[in-house]
Design a protein around this motif. Structure first.
Motif, mmCIF file in Angstrom:
data_model
loop_
_atom_site.group_PDB
_atom_site.id
_atom_site.type_symbol
_atom_site.label_atom_id
_atom_site.label_comp_id
_atom_site.label_asym_id
_atom_site.label_seq_id
_atom_site.Cartn_x
_atom_site.Cartn_y
_atom_site.Cartn_z
ATOM 1 N N VAL A 1 0.845 -1.194 0.000
ATOM 2 C CA VAL A 1 0.000 0.000 0.000
ATOM 3 C C VAL A 1 0.884 1.248 0.000
ATOM 4 C CG1 VAL A 1 -1.661 1.328 1.360
ATOM 5 C CG2 VAL A 1 -1.976 -1.139 1.070
ATOM 6 N N GLN A 2 1.948 1.204 0.787
ATOM 7 C CA GLN A 2 2.868 2.344 0.838
ATOM 8 C C GLN A 2 3.435 2.650 -0.544
ATOM 9 O OE1 GLN A 2 5.745 1.115 3.724
ATOM 10 N NE2 GLN A 2 4.719 2.179 5.401
ATOM 11 N N ASN A 3 3.923 1.608 -1.197
ATOM 12 C CA ASN A 3 4.573 1.829 -2.485
ATOM 13 C C ASN A 3 3.574 2.194 -3.568
ATOM 14 O OD1 ASN A 3 6.968 1.207 -1.276
ATOM 15 N ND2 ASN A 3 6.873 -0.964 -1.849
ATOM 16 N N TYR A 4 2.427 1.548 -3.512
ATOM 17 C CA TYR A 4 1.454 1.742 -4.577
ATOM 18 C C TYR A 4 0.868 3.150 -4.542
ATOM 19 C CZ TYR A 4 -2.306 0.585 -7.814
ATOM 20 O OH TYR A 4 -3.141 0.539 -8.884
ATOM 21 N N PHE A 5 0.490 3.613 -3.324
ATOM 22 C CA PHE A 5 -0.169 4.911 -3.222
ATOM 23 C C PHE A 5 0.780 6.023 -2.798
ATOM 24 C CE2 PHE A 5 -3.842 2.026 -2.413
ATOM 25 C CZ PHE A 5 -4.616 2.410 -3.503
ATOM 26 N N GLY A 6 2.000 5.677 -2.376
ATOM 27 C CA GLY A 6 2.927 6.701 -1.919
ATOM 28 C C GLY A 6 2.491 7.341 -0.607
ATOM 29 N N VAL A 7 1.974 6.503 0.300
ATOM 30 C CA VAL A 7 1.539 7.031 1.599
ATOM 31 C C VAL A 7 2.175 6.207 2.713
ATOM 32 C CG1 VAL A 7 -0.698 7.765 0.684
ATOM 33 C CG2 VAL A 7 -0.457 5.487 1.691
ATOM 34 N N ARG A 8 2.095 6.726 3.916
ATOM 35 C CA ARG A 8 2.445 5.899 5.060
ATOM 36 C C ARG A 8 1.436 6.157 6.173
ATOM 37 N NH1 ARG A 8 4.996 9.078 8.898
ATOM 38 N NH2 ARG A 8 5.775 11.026 8.037
ATOM 39 N N CYS A 9 1.288 5.147 7.027
ATOM 40 C CA CYS A 9 0.279 5.215 8.069
ATOM 41 C C CYS A 9 0.831 5.988 9.273
ATOM 42 C CB CYS A 9 -0.107 3.803 8.470
ATOM 43 S SG CYS A 9 -1.319 3.707 9.779
ATOM 44 N N GLN B 1 6.650 9.852 1.229
ATOM 45 C CA GLN B 1 5.364 9.217 1.444
ATOM 46 C C GLN B 1 4.475 10.115 2.279
ATOM 47 O OE1 GLN B 1 6.741 5.522 3.085
ATOM 48 N NE2 GLN B 1 6.593 4.497 1.119
ATOM 49 N N LEU B 2 3.254 10.272 1.798
ATOM 50 C CA LEU B 2 2.289 11.145 2.446
ATOM 51 C C LEU B 2 1.735 10.476 3.696
ATOM 52 C CD1 LEU B 2 1.366 13.862 1.252
ATOM 53 C CD2 LEU B 2 -0.704 12.660 0.465
ATOM 54 N N PRO B 3 1.841 11.133 4.867
ATOM 55 C CA PRO B 3 1.272 10.512 6.070
ATOM 56 C C PRO B 3 -0.254 10.587 6.055
ATOM 57 C CG PRO B 3 2.412 12.566 6.616
ATOM 58 C CD PRO B 3 2.510 12.405 5.151
ATOM 59 N N VAL B 4 -0.894 9.454 6.365
ATOM 60 C CA VAL B 4 -2.362 9.419 6.437
ATOM 61 C C VAL B 4 -2.778 8.700 7.713
ATOM 62 C CG1 VAL B 4 -2.625 9.408 3.933
ATOM 63 C CG2 VAL B 4 -2.574 7.234 5.169
ATOM 64 N N SER B 5 -4.022 8.910 8.130
ATOM 65 C CA SER B 5 -4.514 8.274 9.349
ATOM 66 C C SER B 5 -4.610 6.767 9.146
ATOM 67 C CB SER B 5 -5.891 8.807 9.708
ATOM 68 O OG SER B 5 -6.853 8.270 8.813
ATOM 69 N N PRO C 1 -5.784 12.622 12.215
ATOM 70 C CA PRO C 1 -7.228 12.369 12.195
ATOM 71 C C PRO C 1 -7.657 11.798 10.845
ATOM 72 C CG PRO C 1 -6.787 14.713 11.919
ATOM 73 C CD PRO C 1 -5.443 14.048 12.099
ATOM 74 N N TYR C 2 -8.788 11.116 10.864
ATOM 75 C CA TYR C 2 -9.337 10.535 9.645
ATOM 76 C C TYR C 2 -9.804 11.640 8.713
ATOM 77 C CZ TYR C 2 -12.627 7.999 6.667
ATOM 78 O OH TYR C 2 -13.298 7.457 5.614
ATOM 79 N N ASP C 3 -9.474 11.507 7.444
ATOM 80 C CA ASP C 3 -9.909 12.477 6.445
ATOM 81 C C ASP C 3 -10.807 11.765 5.446
ATOM 82 O OD1 ASP C 3 -10.285 14.198 4.371
ATOM 83 O OD2 ASP C 3 -8.146 14.539 3.951
ATOM 84 N N PRO C 4 -12.138 11.968 5.583
ATOM 85 C CA PRO C 4 -13.070 11.204 4.740
ATOM 86 C C PRO C 4 -12.924 11.517 3.266
ATOM 87 C CG PRO C 4 -14.235 12.474 6.453
ATOM 88 C CD PRO C 4 -12.803 12.892 6.487
ATOM 89 N N SER C 5 -12.364 12.677 2.936
ATOM 90 C CA SER C 5 -12.304 13.040 1.519
ATOM 91 C C SER C 5 -10.922 12.780 0.927
ATOM 92 C CB SER C 5 -12.654 14.529 1.359
ATOM 93 O OG SER C 5 -11.684 15.295 2.060
ATOM 94 N N PHE C 6 -10.105 12.053 1.688
ATOM 95 C CA PHE C 6 -8.728 11.861 1.221
ATOM 96 C C PHE C 6 -8.666 11.090 -0.095
ATOM 97 C CE2 PHE C 6 -4.896 9.262 0.906
ATOM 98 C CZ PHE C 6 -3.935 10.242 0.948
ATOM 99 N N GLU C 7 -7.841 11.586 -0.997
ATOM 100 C CA GLU C 7 -7.528 10.844 -2.223
ATOM 101 C C GLU C 7 -6.016 10.732 -2.339
ATOM 102 O OE1 GLU C 7 -8.984 9.150 -4.788
ATOM 103 O OE2 GLU C 7 -10.711 9.156 -3.444
ATOM 104 N N PRO C 8 -5.519 9.567 -2.647
ATOM 105 C CA PRO C 8 -4.056 9.421 -2.747
ATOM 106 C C PRO C 8 -3.512 10.241 -3.904
ATOM 107 C CG PRO C 8 -5.177 7.446 -3.517
ATOM 108 C CD PRO C 8 -6.227 8.323 -2.927
ATOM 109 N N SER D 1 -6.374 5.317 18.670
ATOM 110 C CA SER D 1 -5.657 6.522 18.287
ATOM 111 C C SER D 1 -6.617 7.571 17.735
ATOM 112 C CB SER D 1 -4.562 6.203 17.266
ATOM 113 O OG SER D 1 -5.134 5.801 16.054
ATOM 114 N N SER D 2 -7.820 7.179 17.346
ATOM 115 C CA SER D 2 -8.771 8.181 16.876
ATOM 116 C C SER D 2 -10.089 8.142 17.645
ATOM 117 C CB SER D 2 -9.028 8.011 15.374
ATOM 118 O OG SER D 2 -9.484 6.718 15.095
ATOM 119 N N ASP D 3 -10.452 6.973 18.187
ATOM 120 C CA ASP D 3 -11.643 6.905 19.024
ATOM 121 C C ASP D 3 -11.238 7.186 20.468
ATOM 122 O OD1 ASP D 3 -13.175 6.024 16.826
ATOM 123 O OD2 ASP D 3 -12.454 3.975 17.132
#
Length: 842
Positions: free
Chosen positions: A100-108, A129-133, A113-120, A479-481
RNA sequence: GGGCGCGUAGCUCAGGGGUAGAGCACUCGGCUUACAACCGAGCGGUCGGCGGUUCGAAACCGUCCGCGCCCACCA
């Protein structure tokens, strides 16, 4: 009865091409393999299927072992059991995280916080790598694996797995997370899960703790350094492979009976370079014949150090940090000089520097001695493990409690192993456990540990009072709840709370596959019908992990085994006898094989691998399987093409009765073999009979079967009866070709037809009639072969002699051998045929 | 170091106290009205070595050798 035979509708030119597409579609449309959840528990045969890792790719090894399970599932279904055969995808764990990291260029990053509208990002930048929740990361994982899972499902359908695709789960899905957290909370409530700060095996690359089950040894080259310690009266020399741990040294240790060091016990020496005063102690684990017989104890070089440290009650001087580098500040009591020169260095560079310093100070005795020795690695890592003291969650698995260990050994004895000798691996492992199961991982992707900790007035976590969520809100992400009695703005504040940042080991989730697939606490009606399961199929290499951890969870939660039986499949070896694996680059892609040879052919080869036995990849066997499938088509066409069988047709001819009697023996053999999980033997027996059926029996009766009258009706009836039985015997291994032929003349699916029973065949047949007549035919053929004549060549005169000639089916032999004049002579001897060929016709 | 499994035809393997088996490969023959993507026949083995038990051992027992796997507290 399952169905009534009807007038056959046989294609003029039967073929294997397209059978997979055709029947996959039909089975799906007809719900052939749908699990009927209204059936009583006693009728259910449930299978705890291994969920393949979707971020990898399927290779022939998968096809191999899943075919074994499928054959057993099909057998049980035909025996009238309602088969619960779900499929899962394992998308929880490091391989998926990396993909997932390599494919989308993100890291967990769970702190986000959760971003419901996030698009990779459109174009992933691997360097940034873009940090995401965590929730976003899991969503991306599900998006990506959705694509892989489609491909996997298609592939499994093409292989012909009789899975009920309505029962599909993923190990990172919401149900799995909820089940995993619920099981953990129950463990916690019962005191089986606990938090402990202790030295832990640590992977410095992934920066996470790892469990005993995830270790492997790798041979590494290194060197022994002989180092001088300073005593009051005399120097003491020790040998070590890890001189960089000198600042972490807390004692020297030798065996209590070792005369060389006895007088030193109770005294102190000083470490070279640092001059720290340390005791010389005695302990039974010190081995006089290793090195100089006296070892330095460091906190911590290896697991023996941990034992010594604990049992001898030594101080802690930890120097290795989570990142594998030496800590910036020396441990208490260790002088800053020369430690400053090591601070921040990697283990490798620190070692070089310490050796230089020892050389300069004269404390290095002689030259280092090169050696090669096994070193512990995390199985997915590439740097040796270090030991770091951290706070971690554990689940009791018998590693420290003799009673639990004894109970788990009993579970192992209670389980039926196929093959039985695999039990020894389980017992070996359980007996060798040296600690509880460490389940927390300092990773970001996975099922979070579902606890929070209250913060005291100074903002420090109170670890011994974890806050747990109620089960009905699971899954949660601490971590979010936020915990029920708090509000989100109290996170991280004094007198507020903090979430446990860790996730669980993947085995902590996959050890619950029976519960996840069976709807534990989510669908109690289903669960009551399928649990405990009948079968756990799996590879023998994961007995210590998957099998053992599943037994642990079921034992603790349900007080039972998770399944009654386990079937261990072997590995696929390439022709060089190495295990096939992606990293070795010797993997054969299954889809190409399936397309080239057909699924039944590949399944045939798979089924030739006995339970537990490693099998060599062999396209030759696949070709044999293809030939068999084609032969089934042709022989069936032939059998069904002799014209109608009268409603009152009876099998009366001794040769026909003999063939059916022999078949009845095959039915018994195959049934017994399947009952013992030996699909290979079942197929082998069926196949051997089938070829003899084609080569001998069919040849002997075909001319009679073409005719009219009761003898012809006997042959036709026998042929159709035999075909009906053979198709069902072959069905578990060769589902496509058997279904195809079945559809020519029977209603419904062969895979829902009743498994054949010896009782449905006429009794009283004498198998020797077929054996003797076939032997006579063989000898006639031999004579024709020797004369280099066609099998069609006429025989003017043949004499059959032997003790058993009375059993000979003379008319059928005459017709098959084209014998003009047959003479029978009883004689106390083995069967012999004297053949006189007719002169070749002009 | 401990445990488990495996050594049978050139190859892949079955067999498991009573005359060494199958498939593939190889050789020879055959268009035979189911199948030439086929059929028939043949060649091919001191059953890893050595001891023992037995009337008889490839099989059972012991031991050794070789291969593979699992496990181990490997300074």
């Amino acid at each position: 009865m399952t169905d009534q035979p009807r007038t056959p509708d046989v294609p003029a030119k039967p073929s294997l091409d397209g059978l997979e597409e055709k029947w996959v579609r039909r089975w799906d449309a007809d719900g052939t393999y749908r699990f009927d959840r209204t059936r009583p528990r006693a009728d259910v045969y449930s299978i705890d299927t291994p969920p393949p890792t979707v971020s990898g790719s399927l290779h022939v090894g998968h096809v191999f072992s899943y075919t074994h399970t499928d054959a057993m599932a099909r057998f049980q279904r035909m025996r009238g059991r309602e088969v619960f055969y779900p499929m899962g995808w394992d998308d929880n764990g490091l391989p998926t995280e990396r993909r997932v990291q390599n494919y989308f260029g993100v890291r967990c990053d769970p702190s986000l916080p959760y971003d419901p509208s996030f698009e990779p990002p459109e174009k992933p930048d691997p360097k940034r790598q873009l940090p995401v929740s965590r929730r976003n990361f899991i969503e991306l994982c599900e998006r990506l694996t959705g694509v892989d899972e489609k491909a996997f499902e298609e592939m499994w359908r093409r292989v012909g797995l009789s899975v009920d695709w309505n029962h599909l789960y993923t190990t990172i899905g919401s149900d799995s997370r909820a089940a995993s957290q619920r099981a953990f909370l129950r463990n916690l409530k019962r005191g089986e899960a606990y938090l402990s700060e202790a030295p832990t095996l640590w992977d410095v690359t992934f920066r996470t703790a790892v469990a005993q089950a995830e270790l492997e040894d790798r041979e590494q080259s290194g060197a022994f350094f002989r180092i001088r310690f300073h005593g009051d009266d005399r120097p003491v020399y020790i040998e070590t492979t890890r001189p960089e741990l000198l600042p972490a040294c807390v004692a020297l240790v030798a065996h209590p009976d070792d005369e060389r060091y006895r007088e030193l016990f109770g005294t102190t020496v000083r470490t070279p370079l640092f001059g720290v005063e340390i005791p010389v102690l005695a302990h039974r684990l010190a081995e006089p014949d290793k090195g100089s017989g006296i070892a330095m104890i460091c906190t911590f070089g290896d697991v023996t150090d941990v034992t010594w440290w604990r049992e001898l009650d030594l101080p802690t001087r930890a120097i290795i940090d989570w990142d594998g580098r030496l800590a910036a500040v020396p441990p208490q009591g260790v002088p800053a000089s020369p430690y400053d020169e090591l601070a921040g260095k990697t283990v490798f560079s620190a070692k070089e520097r310490v050796v230089e310093l020892l050389r300069e100070s004269g404390d290095l005795d002689g030259e280092p001695r090169k050696i090669s020795r096994p070193v512990k690695f995390y199985e997915k890592g590439n740097k040796p493990l270090e030991i770091v003291t951290t706070r971690q969650w554990y689940i009791r698995n018998g590693g420290r409690d003799p009673e639990i260990r004894a109970e788990l050994l009993l579970r192992g004895a209670e389980l039926d192993w196929h093959p039985p000798y695999m039990r020894a691996r389980y017992e070996n492992w359980v007996e060798g456990l040296n600690g509880d199961w460490l389940i927390s991982r300092q990773r970001f992707f996975g099922v979070p540990i579902p606890v929070w900790y209250p913060l005291d007035a100074s903002g420090e976590p109170v670890y011994d009072q974890p806050i747990t969520p109620p089960e009905d809100v699971l899954p949660v992400d601490p971590s979010s709840d936020h915990p029920p009695a708090y509000s989100e703005d109290q996170r991280g504040k004094p007198n507020g709370f903090t979430g446990d940042p860790d996730v669980m080991d993947t085995w902590a989730t996959s050890s619950l596959t029976p519960q996840i697939a069976g709807g534990w606490e989510r669908d109690p009606d289903l669960f009551a019908r399928v649990f405990p399961y009948a079968l756990r199929p799996q590879g023998h290499d994961i007995i210590r992990t998957w099998l053992f951890s599943t037994v642990v969870r079921a034992h603790l939660e349900h007080g039972s085994l998770p399944w009654s039986d386990t079937a261990l499949s072997g590995w696929i070896l390439d022709p060089d006898r190495k295990k096939m694996s992606k990293s070795k680059g010797n993997v054969v892609t299954p889809i190409a094989l399936l397309e080239e040879f057909g699924s039944d052919a590949v399944r045939y080869w798979s089924a030739s691998g006995r339970p537990g036995t490693d099998t060599t990849f062999d396209t030759g066997q696949i070709k044999v399987g293809r030939r068999l499938a084609i032969k089934i088509l042709n022989a069936s066409k032939f059998v069904l093409g002799f014209g109608e069988v009268a409603a009152d047709a009876a099998v009366t001819e001794p040769l026909d009765l003999a063939m059916l009697a022999a078949l009845s023996g095959v039915v018994e053999d195959a049934t017994r073999a399947f009952e013992g999980y030996d699909y290979t033997r079942a197929l082998e027996r069926t196949e051997r009979f089938f070829w003899e059926f084609c080569d001998d029996y069919l040849e002997l009766v075909k001319s009679r079967a073409y005719g009219e009258g009761p003898e012809a009706q006997s042959a036709r009836a026998a042929l159709r009866t035999a075909l009906g039985v053979l198709l069902r015997l072959f069905a578990p291994a060769l589902p496509f070709v058997t279904e195809e032929v079945w559809s020519w003349w029977r209603e419904g699916s062969v895979h829902r037809a009743a498994w054949p029973a010896a009782a449905e065949l006429p009794s009283g047949g004498e198998p020797a009639v077929l054996a003797v007549t076939a032997e006579a035919l063989r000898q006639v053929r031999k004579a024709k072969s020797a004369a280099k004549a066609s099998m069609r060549a006429d025989v003017s005169h043949a004499v059959v002699r032997g003790a058993e000639v009375a059993r000979l089916a003379q008319d059928d032999l005459v017709a098959a051998g084209r014998i003009a004049d047959l003479v029978i002579e009883a004689a106390p001897a083995e069967l012999a045929v004297e053949v006189t060929l007719a002169p070749a016709a002009g």
